[in-house]
Design a protein around this motif. Structure first.
Motif, PDB file in Angstrom:
ATOM      1  N   LEU A  14     -44.258 115.289 -14.921  1.00 42.93           N
ATOM      2  CA  LEU A  14     -45.137 114.161 -15.214  1.00 42.93           C
ATOM      3  C   LEU A  14     -46.360 114.183 -14.297  1.00 42.93           C
ATOM      4  O   LEU A  14     -47.501 113.990 -14.742  1.00 42.93           O
ATOM      5  N   LYS A  15     -46.128 114.448 -13.036  1.00 41.77           N
ATOM      6  CA  LYS A  15     -47.237 114.547 -12.088  1.00 41.77           C
ATOM      7  C   LYS A  15     -48.123 115.739 -12.429  1.00 41.77           C
ATOM      8  O   LYS A  15     -49.364 115.643 -12.374  1.00 41.77           O
ATOM      9  N   LYS A  16     -47.490 116.860 -12.791  1.00 41.39           N
ATOM     10  CA  LYS A  16     -48.251 118.056 -13.130  1.00 41.39           C
ATOM     11  C   LYS A  16     -49.120 117.820 -14.362  1.00 41.39           C
ATOM     12  O   LYS A  16     -50.196 118.419 -14.516  1.00 41.39           O
ATOM     13  N   ALA A  17     -48.668 116.930 -15.244  1.00 33.79           N
ATOM     14  CA  ALA A  17     -49.439 116.597 -16.437  1.00 33.79           C
ATOM     15  C   ALA A  17     -50.643 115.716 -16.117  1.00 33.79           C
ATOM     16  O   ALA A  17     -51.426 115.391 -17.007  1.00 33.79           O
ATOM     17  N   GLY A  18     -50.770 115.330 -14.834  1.00 37.27           N
ATOM     18  CA  GLY A  18     -51.939 114.561 -14.402  1.00 37.27           C
ATOM     19  C   GLY A  18     -51.721 113.064 -14.312  1.00 37.27           C
ATOM     20  O   GLY A  18     -52.658 112.320 -13.988  1.00 37.27           O
ATOM     21  N   ILE A  19     -50.488 112.593 -14.557  1.00 35.27           N
ATOM     22  CA  ILE A  19     -50.219 111.156 -14.490  1.00 35.27           C
ATOM     23  C   ILE A  19     -50.042 110.732 -13.033  1.00 35.27           C
ATOM     24  O   ILE A  19     -49.222 111.296 -12.317  1.00 35.27           O
ATOM     25  N   ARG A  20     -50.829 109.752 -12.623  1.00 29.30           N
ATOM     26  CA  ARG A  20     -50.684 109.227 -11.267  1.00 29.30           C
ATOM     27  C   ARG A  20     -50.458 107.716 -11.260  1.00 29.30           C
ATOM     28  O   ARG A  20     -50.065 107.147 -10.239  1.00 29.30           O
ATOM     29  N   HIS A  41     -42.997 111.172  -6.329  1.00 31.67           N
ATOM     30  CA  HIS A  41     -44.225 111.892  -6.671  1.00 31.67           C
ATOM     31  C   HIS A  41     -45.430 110.953  -6.720  1.00 31.67           C
ATOM     32  O   HIS A  41     -46.479 111.313  -7.280  1.00 31.67           O
ATOM     33  N   GLY A  42     -45.283 109.777  -6.159  1.00 33.42           N
ATOM     34  CA  GLY A  42     -46.397 108.842  -6.077  1.00 33.42           C
ATOM     35  C   GLY A  42     -46.660 108.050  -7.344  1.00 33.42           C
ATOM     36  O   GLY A  42     -47.705 107.406  -7.467  1.00 33.42           O
ATOM     37  N   ILE A  43     -45.720 108.079  -8.275  1.00 35.30           N
ATOM     38  CA  ILE A  43     -45.891 107.346  -9.540  1.00 35.30           C
ATOM     39  C   ILE A  43     -44.960 106.140  -9.526  1.00 35.30           C
ATOM     40  O   ILE A  43     -43.735 106.298  -9.596  1.00 35.30           O
ATOM     41  N   LYS A  44     -45.522 104.953  -9.433  1.00 39.44           N
ATOM     42  CA  LYS A  44     -44.717 103.734  -9.378  1.00 39.44           C
ATOM     43  C   LYS A  44     -44.517 103.189 -10.786  1.00 39.44           C
ATOM     44  O   LYS A  44     -45.464 103.004 -11.541  1.00 39.44           O
ATOM     45  N   LEU A  45     -43.252 102.948 -11.110  1.00 39.29           N
ATOM     46  CA  LEU A  45     -42.900 102.417 -12.418  1.00 39.29           C
ATOM     47  C   LEU A  45     -42.271 101.041 -12.282  1.00 39.29           C
ATOM     48  O   LEU A  45     -41.526 100.777 -11.327  1.00 39.29           O
ATOM     49  N   THR A  82     -29.265 114.497 -12.343  1.00 38.31           N
ATOM     50  CA  THR A  82     -30.335 114.009 -11.470  1.00 38.31           C
ATOM     51  C   THR A  82     -31.391 115.073 -11.217  1.00 38.31           C
ATOM     52  O   THR A  82     -32.589 114.774 -11.157  1.00 38.31           O
ATOM     53  N   ASP A  83     -30.974 116.329 -11.083  1.00 39.80           N
ATOM     54  CA  ASP A  83     -31.937 117.416 -10.879  1.00 39.80           C
ATOM     55  C   ASP A  83     -32.924 117.507 -12.037  1.00 39.80           C
ATOM     56  O   ASP A  83     -34.124 117.732 -11.838  1.00 39.80           O
ATOM     57  N   HIS A  84     -32.421 117.314 -13.241  1.00 41.80           N
ATOM     58  CA  HIS A  84     -33.295 117.406 -14.414  1.00 41.80           C
ATOM     59  C   HIS A  84     -34.298 116.257 -14.456  1.00 41.80           C
ATOM     60  O   HIS A  84     -35.466 116.452 -14.836  1.00 41.80           O
ATOM     61  N   LEU A  85     -33.866 115.066 -14.046  1.00 39.80           N
ATOM     62  CA  LEU A  85     -34.813 113.950 -13.981  1.00 39.80           C
ATOM     63  C   LEU A  85     -35.874 114.193 -12.915  1.00 39.80           C
ATOM     64  O   LEU A  85     -37.034 113.814 -13.080  1.00 39.80           O
ATOM     65  N   ALA A  86     -35.471 114.832 -11.828  1.00 37.68           N
ATOM     66  CA  ALA A  86     -36.439 115.184 -10.789  1.00 37.68           C
ATOM     67  C   ALA A  86     -37.470 116.172 -11.343  1.00 37.68           C
ATOM     68  O   ALA A  86     -38.672 116.075 -11.056  1.00 37.68           O
ATOM     69  N   GLN A  87     -37.016 117.120 -12.160  1.00 41.59           N
ATOM     70  CA  GLN A  87     -37.931 118.088 -12.773  1.00 41.59           C
ATOM     71  C   GLN A  87     -38.887 117.409 -13.752  1.00 41.59           C
ATOM     72  O   GLN A  87     -40.069 117.752 -13.827  1.00 41.59           O
ATOM     73  N   LEU A  88     -38.363 116.426 -14.497  1.00 38.01           N
ATOM     74  CA  LEU A  88     -39.219 115.692 -15.422  1.00 38.01           C
ATOM     75  C   LEU A  88     -40.277 114.883 -14.675  1.00 38.01           C
ATOM     76  O   LEU A  88     -41.430 114.792 -15.103  1.00 38.01           O
ATOM     77  N   ALA A  89     -39.888 114.287 -13.554  1.00 33.35           N
ATOM     78  CA  ALA A  89     -40.848 113.531 -12.748  1.00 33.35           C
ATOM     79  C   ALA A  89     -41.934 114.454 -12.192  1.00 33.35           C
ATOM     80  O   ALA A  89     -43.126 114.098 -12.175  1.00 33.35           O
ATOM     81  N   ALA A  90     -41.528 115.636 -11.763  1.00 28.52           N
ATOM     82  CA  ALA A  90     -42.509 116.605 -11.259  1.00 28.52           C
ATOM     83  C   ALA A  90     -43.445 117.063 -12.378  1.00 28.52           C
ATOM     84  O   ALA A  90     -44.656 117.230 -12.171  1.00 28.52           O
ATOM     85  N   LEU A 111     -46.134 113.272 -26.236  1.00 32.60           N
ATOM     86  CA  LEU A 111     -45.222 113.966 -25.337  1.00 32.60           C
ATOM     87  C   LEU A 111     -45.927 114.343 -24.038  1.00 32.60           C
ATOM     88  O   LEU A 111     -46.981 114.971 -24.052  1.00 32.60           O
ATOM     89  N   LEU A 112     -45.315 113.971 -22.905  1.00 30.29           N
ATOM     90  CA  LEU A 112     -45.845 114.334 -21.591  1.00 30.29           C
ATOM     91  C   LEU A 112     -45.002 115.405 -20.912  1.00 30.29           C
ATOM     92  O   LEU A 112     -45.520 116.277 -20.220  1.00 30.29           O
ATOM     93  N   ALA A 113     -43.682 115.310 -21.066  1.00 29.97           N
ATOM     94  CA  ALA A 113     -42.780 116.269 -20.423  1.00 29.97           C
ATOM     95  C   ALA A 113     -41.467 116.272 -21.192  1.00 29.97           C
ATOM     96  O   ALA A 113     -41.113 115.280 -21.849  1.00 29.97           O
ATOM     97  N   GLN A 114     -40.722 117.380 -21.098  1.00 31.46           N
ATOM     98  CA  GLN A 114     -39.432 117.444 -21.775  1.00 31.46           C
ATOM     99  C   GLN A 114     -38.488 118.403 -21.055  1.00 31.46           C
ATOM    100  O   GLN A 114     -38.922 119.318 -20.345  1.00 31.46           O
TER     101      GLN A 114
END
Length: 502
Positions: free
Chosen positions: A154-160, A290-294, A144-152, A308-311
Motif C-alpha cells: 500500500l505504501k509502495k503504491a504511493g498511499i500515505r 508504514h505511516g498510514i493511519k486508519l 499476519t506476515d501477509h497483512l504486513a506485505q499488503l501494508a508495505a 485495486l491497490l494491492a493484493q
C-alpha cells in the motif's frame, strides 16, 4: 515465487501449535504379527471362514459401539471383504479427503485465493479521498506476515493518507460463529468461519507470573511479528472452574480465565469469533507501521465499485489441500469447501447447506448414496458415511490420480514404535479422530504391488452423547477407546496386506 517445499515448511510452522491440529495422527500404523489369512486360496467355506475370522478380530478389539469396514482392489473396484459396509457412521476427519476431491473437481488444482486492498475514491498526491477496503477472498492461509506485505505494498503504491473510512469485507463466504457449536468455547480447532481469516482464526493468549498476579497478552503472532490486538481481550477471574468463559460483547471477543489454572505461566491459541474485526485490527497496526493511519474498521456486507491497490495470492489449491490433509486443519476444509460450493453457483447459507451440496455431488459423481455430511471437516458428529460409499469414492479417485499424492504416507512400525523401513506394506491414508469416533481411509500397496482401497469407521455414539460440552476437550475414557480403535485399524491393514499380497 512460492515453492512446494517452502509452502509446506511454512504450513508446518503455522500449524504446529497444539490448538491448530484438529485430529492429526499421533502415531503411524504398527503391524501386528499374525499368520496370513489366505483368502484367495479357496471359495465357499474359505470365504465363510474369512468372514468369521474378521468378526472375531473385530470382537477382540474390545471396542464398544459400532464398527464398519470395507476393502477393494482399485484395478477393478471389486470389494474383497467388508463388515457392516453399508452402515453409515461418523467419518471424523476422513471427510476431508472427500472435501479435497470436491474442491479439485470444482475449483481445479491451480485455483488461488486472493485478498485485496481497494480504494473507493480518488488518490491525489498520495492522499486517498475516500474509503480504504480490506476485502477477503476466502483464503484460509492468510496470516499476519501477509497483512504486513499488503501494508508495505500500500505504501509502495504511493498511499500515505486515507481521509475516508477503513472498511473490511468478509462476504465472500457466509459467516459461521463456530464450526461445531457442541465444542467448548476455547478449542482452537472450532473457530468462526467467514470470507476472511487470519492465522487460522486463532489469537495467541500468553500469561506470565508477575508478583501475586499475572500479565496477559493477546496477539496475532507469527515468527516475524507479534502485533497486539484489541478485538480479543482476556480478564483473570478468581476461580478454579470453569477454566475459560467467552462472550461476544462491545464489539470484541471477551474472555475470562480462572486464576487457579494459570500456574507460573504459559500460552495457548484461542479461537476467534469475529474474523473480520481480527484481520482489520492487525492490518491497521501494520499500516500504521508504514505511516498510514486508519480509522477503526467498519464491517460492510457488499463491495462498492473500487480500484485495486494491492493484493495477496494464496499458494495453488493442490498444495493447500496437501497441507490440509496432512495437518487435518478444520478451518481450511470449511473455507475451501464453501468456496467450492459458491463456485458451483449455489451460494451456501452456512456449513450444513454447503456440505449437503457436497453430498449431492458425491452421489452424482461416484454413485455414493450413503454420504450425508453436515460440514466439510468432519468435526460435526451428525455427519454419516458408510464404508462402502467411501470405498466407491476412493476407487474412482485412485484411477484419476487426484487423491493419493495428497495423502500422508504412514510408515509401518514395530512393537516398540520404531519405523520398519523395509516393510512390504505401504500405506497412504487420512485419519479421523473425535471423542469415541475413529476413522481411517485411503490406500495400501501390498508386497506384490497390488493396490487396495479401504475404509474403516468406528463410533460409540452413546458414549459420545454422554459427554457434556465442558468435558469435550479431554473426556474420560475417550483416549483409551481411541487407542483400541487405532490398534484395530493397524490389525486390519496387516490382515488385508497379507491376505491380498500375492
Amino acid at each position: 515465487m512460492f515453492s512446494r517445499r517452502s509452502f509446506l515448511s511454512a504450513a508446518a510452522a503455522a500449524l504446529a501449535a497444539p490448538a491448530a491440529l484438529a485430529n492429526a495422527p499421533k502415531t503411524s500404523l504398527r503391524p501386528q504379527a499374525r499368520a496370513a489369512v489366505g483368502l484367495r486360496s479357496g471359495a465357499g467355506s474359505a470365504q465363510s471362514n474369512a468372514a468369521s475370522s474378521l468378526k472375531a478380530l473385530l470382537a477382540r478389539s474390545g471396542l464398544s459401539g459400532q464398527i464398519g469396514c470395507a476393502v477393494a482392489e482399485v484395478a477393478n473396484g471389486k470389494e474383497l471383504e467388508a463388515h457392516a459396509g453399508a452402515e453409515a457412521l461418523p467419518p471424523a476427519s476422513v471427510a476431508k479427503a472427500l472435501t479435497a476431491l470436491y474442491a479439485l473437481d470444482t475449483l481445479g488444482a491451480n485455483y488461488r485465493f486472493t485478498t485485496r486492498v481497494l480504494a473507493a475514491g480518488t488518490v491525489t498526491g498520495g492522499v486517498l479521498k475516500g474509503d480504504l477496503i480490506l476485502a477477503g477472498g476466502g483464503d484460509p492461509l492468510l496470516n499476519t506476515d501477509h497483512l504486513a506485505q499488503l501494508a508495505a505494498a500500500l505504501k509502495k503504491a504511493g498511499i500515505r493518507e486515507v481521509r475516508g473510512a477503513f472498511k473490511v469485507w468478509d462476504g465472500a463466504l457466509p459467516r459461521v460463529r463456530t464450526i461445531d457449536a457442541g465444542q467448548p468455547d476455547q478449542v482452537g480447532y472450532s473457530p468462526a468461519v467467514a470470507g476472511i481469516a487470519l492465522n487460522f482464526n486463532r489469537v495467541h493468549f500468553e500469561w506470565k507470573r508477575a508478583g501475586n498476579s499475572w500479565t496477559v497478552n493477546m496477539d496475532a503472532r507469527t515468527e516475524k511479528y507479534r502485533p497486539e490486538v484489541s478485538m480479543a481481550r482476556m480478564k483473570i477471574a478468581n476461580r478454579s472452574l470453569p477454566v475459560y468463559t467467552y462472550a461476544d460483547r462491545n464489539g470484541a471477543d471477551q474472555w475470562t480465565v480462572a486464576s487457579q489454572a494459570l500456574g507460573k505461566g504459559g500460552a495457548r491459541w484461542l479461537p476467534v469469533r469475529r474474523p473480520a474485526a481480527y484481520a482489520a485490527d492487525v492490518f491497521r497496526t501494520m499500516a500504521r507501521a508504514h505511516g498510514i493511519k486508519l480509522k477503526a474498521a467498519k464491517q460492510i456486507s457488499s463491495l462498492p465499485t473500487a480500484t485495486l491497490l494491492a493484493q495477496h495470492h494464496s499458494p495453488p489449491l493442490d498444495l493447500m489441500l496437501k497441507a490440509m490433509l496432512k495437518y487435518s486443519n478444520n478451518l481450511m476444509a470449511e473455507m475451501i469447501g464453501m468456496t467450492a460450493t459458491s463456485k458451483r453457483g449455489k451460494r451456501p447459507k452456512g456449513l450444513k447447506d454447503s456440505a449437503a451440496e457436497m453430498s449431492r455431488w458425491a452421489r452424482t459423481k461416484y454413485g455414493a448414496s450413503s454420504i450425508r455430511m453436515v460440514d466439510h471437516s468432519g468435526l460435526g458428529e451428525a455427519s454419516r458415511v458408510a464404508p462402502n460409499a467411501m470405498l466407491k469414492v476412493l476407487v474412482a479417485a485412485y484411477k484419476t490420480g487426484s487423491l493419493k499424492p495428497l495423502l500422508k504416507s504412514f510408515p509401518m512400525r514395530d512393537g516398540n514404535g520404531r519405523v520398519i523401513k523395509s516393510h512390504p506394506i505401504k500405506v497412504a491414508a487420512k485419519t479421523g479422530t473425535l471423542n469415541f469416533v475413529s476413522g481411517l481411509g485411503g490406500f495400501l500397496t501390498t508386497s506384490s504391488g497390488t493396490v487396495l482401497a479401504f475404509a474403516i469407521f468406528a463410533a460409540d455414539t452413546k458414549a459420545r452423547a454422554r459427554i457434556s460440552r465442558a468435558e469435550r476437550e479431554r473426556p474420560q475414557g475417550a483416549r483409551s477407546w481411541n487407542k483400541k480403535a487405532k490398534r484395530l485399524q493397524q490389525q486390519l491393514i496387516e490382515r488385508w496386506g497379507q491376505s491380498y499380497g500375492t
